[in-house]
Enzyme design. Structure first.
Site, PDB file in Angstrom:
ATOM      1  N   ILE A  15      -6.747  22.298  65.327  1.00 52.35           N
ATOM      2  CA  ILE A  15      -5.314  22.052  65.243  1.00 52.35           C
ATOM      3  C   ILE A  15      -4.888  21.811  63.804  1.00 52.35           C
ATOM      4  CG2 ILE A  15      -5.628  19.578  65.720  1.00 52.35           C
ATOM      5  CD1 ILE A  15      -2.946  19.689  67.312  1.00 52.35           C
ATOM      6  N   CYS A  16      -3.630  22.115  63.519  1.00 51.01           N
ATOM      7  CA  CYS A  16      -2.967  21.846  62.238  1.00 51.01           C
ATOM      8  C   CYS A  16      -3.540  22.719  61.125  1.00 51.01           C
ATOM      9  CB  CYS A  16      -3.050  20.353  61.925  1.00 51.01           C
ATOM     10  SG  CYS A  16      -1.977  19.787  60.600  1.00 51.01           S
ATOM     11  N   ALA A  17      -4.185  22.130  60.148  1.00 53.99           N
ATOM     12  CA  ALA A  17      -4.804  22.896  59.061  1.00 53.99           C
ATOM     13  C   ALA A  17      -6.185  23.414  59.451  1.00 53.99           C
ATOM     14  CB  ALA A  17      -4.921  22.034  57.808  1.00 53.99           C
TER      15      ALA A  17
END
Length: 185
Positions: free
Chosen positions: A102-104
């Site tokens: 998730i995210c980066a």
């Protein structure tokens, strides 16, 4: 019982990591919090200190059913510097075992070539690192054995996608309903 591992590095994003841990434990799925730092205490990107369950060097990573990467900076960078973890991600993908980031953190899967030809999402600004992926702007995306999430605001949907993968959609909905995720009930 299915079991997952979520990996902690200095500078991880708390909500992305702990929402997954919380929701999977509510679903009765074993999830181990695994530190890659050599210490069980790991500090988040917002200076929250978390006590993990295990150290990566003390667990058999390939015995898990799923590996999960939370985002956050510089946590994602530190995860990418862990050779043992990067090797495990490649081996999991080769064997078709589930991965989630998730995210980066989906950028790490992109750099490893795992997202090639797959739909994926990430935190805005990391799209160019999802090498070979078909970019989609959704909270959570499942394509084959890979689940990606957009960011902190998508943590519940991301965790629900993991529960769906390891258990089923009904269990994921049950957990979302139990935490009053949807209104009105």
């Amino acid at each position: 019982m299915k079991k997952a591992a979520i990996f902690f590095a200095e500078g991880f994003e708390e909500i992305e990591a702990l929402t997954v841990v919380d929701m999977l434990r509510r679903a009765k799925i074993q999830i181990d919090m695994v530190s890659i730092t050599g210490e069980k205490q790991v500090e988040s990107s917002h200076r929250v200190i978390v006590m993990t369950d295990k150290l990566i060097e003390d667990c058999a990573v390939m015995d898990y059913d799923m590996l999960v990467l939370p985002g956050g900076m510089p946590g994602t960078i530190h995860l990418g510097e862990c050779g043992e973890l990067m090797d495990a991600l490649k081996e999991f993908d080769k064997e078709g075992k589930p991965l989630a980031a998730i995210c980066a953190a989906p950028s790490l899967l992109g750099k490893l070539g795992i997202l090639d030809g797959r739909k994926a999402t990430c935190y805005p600004g990391f799209e160019d690192q999802l090498l070979g992926a078909e970019l989609v702007e959704e909270k959570a995306v499942t394509d084959g054995n890979v689940i990606t999430g957009r960011g902190m605001g998508a943590a519940i949907e991301f965790a629900a996608a993991i529960i769906t993968c390891l258990e089923n959609a009904e269990k994921a909905e049950e957990i979302k309903n139990s935490i009053c995720y949807k209104f009105p009930l």
